[in-house]
Design an enzyme around this catalytic site. Structure first.
Site: not given
Ligand SMILES: O=P(O)(O)OC[C@H]1O[C@H](OP(=O)(O)OP(=O)(O)O)[C@H](O)[C@@H]1O
Length: 297
Positions: A36, A38, A97-98, A130, A172, A195, A197, A221
């Site tokens: 299941d 777990e 990242r969030q 991050h 970036d 960059k 996104r 990176d």
């Molecule tokens: O291989 P990928 O899927 O392209 O992800 C990699 C990228 O994602 C992250 O930055 P992010 O775009 O989250 O930057 P942010 O924190 O400035 O939004 C990280 O620093 C890389 O630059």
């Protein structure tokens, strides 16, 4: 004070390198997944005697969802068994990242997961987390000992062996922290791209005002996930006449077809640290992690 390091079988190699560098006995956790889904975890200390007073748990938090449950079970159990110092060594830290609600209603997972780890552990050691919109790890993980190390100096030393006077570029502006450290260690010229996104696999990269024609360029990176960030940067550099483009990253997440995406963009070599186990691993972080552990207790 007795000390030991615990790890899971799938990370035995980097965990044992750390245990050796730190002079800690290493033990593997037994893990069983029920039909299941777990998890059942079993620790070795029932056979070998009492639990140590200081327990270091090695768990890199890529593919994090099951692992967060593992941490909950292990940490709560260890406390019940009398462990007084519980240290998490998570070379890759998930959910960082969030770090803001990019759209209304989105949950800011960075501080929630960071708070969860702070409730479980006395100290957390990680590598190149991050932290784009905050400066210090303890703003995400509210602990006195929330320690962020970097893979950039060791990656820089590797690049210096492999390439002659390369240009080190971050794809970036947030990557400036890593190329700057690498530039300071080697004296190589550094810069960052810009960059934008637009989606998980939809990024645009604009080159800086630096002459790249005929030059060896290394993109640095923290992480490559879909691979599209370094792929777009590499394409732009090769279009602008760069002689070669290689990639040096701390965390080799490489989700799905990321490596194929990067290769198709014309990237030569990909080097990573062993924070996440991957075929591109070229740098062991054990000496750096062991130094941080030694300074802690
Ligand atoms: O291989 P990928 O899927 O392209 O992800 C990699 C990228 O994602 C992250 O930055 P992010 O775009 O989250 O930057 P942010 O924190 O400035 O939004 C990280 O620093 C890389 O630059």
């Amino acid at each position: 004070m007795t000390r030991a390091l615990l790890h899971f079988q799938d990370e035995a190699a980097p965990a044992r390198r750390l245990a050796e560098a730190a002079g800690l006995p290493a033990h593997a956790v037994e893990r069983h997944r029920f039909p299941d889904e777990e998890l059942k975890l079993r620790l070795p200390f029932a056979e070998t005697g009492a639990f140590p007073e200081t327990l270091v748990l090695y768990r890199s938090l890529d593919r994090p969802n099951d692992k967060l449950v593992e941490l909950l079970l292990l940490a709560r159990h260890a406390r019940r068994q009398g462990v007084t110092r519980l240290v998490l060594v998570a070379p890759y830290l998930a959910y960082m990242r969030q770090d803001i609600a990019f759209h209304p209603g989105e949950i800011v997972s960075q501080t929630i997961v960071g708070g969860f780890l702070a409730e479980l552990f006395d100290a957390v050691i990680t590598v190149d987390p991050h932290l784009h919109r905050i400066e210090r790890l303890d703003q995400a993980i509210p602990l006195e000992h929330a320690i962020a190390l970097s893979g950039a100096p060791r990656l820089a030393a590797l690049i210096a062996e492999k390439r002659h006077a390369p240009l080190l570029l971050g794809p970036d502006e947030e990557a400036l922290q890593w190329v700057r450290q690498a530039g300071e260690a080697t004296g190589f010229e550094v810069g960052t791209c810009r960059k934008t996104r637009n989606g998980d696999r939809d990024v645009q990269v604009e080159l800086p005002d630096i002459a790249v024609a005929g030059r060896q360029v290394v993109l640095m990176d923290d992480v490559a996930s879909s691979g599209h960030t370094v792929a777009r940067a590499a394409e732009a550099l090769l279009d602008a006449g760069a002689a070669s483009v290689d990639v040096a990253i701390t965390h080799a997440l490489f989700a799905g077809d990321a490596l194929a995406v990067i290769e198709a963009a014309g990237v030569g070599e990909v080097w990573s640290t062993d924070c996440i186990a991957h075929g591109s691993n070229a740098i062991a972080m054990a000496p750096v992690l062991a130094e941080a552990l030694a300074a802690l207790y």
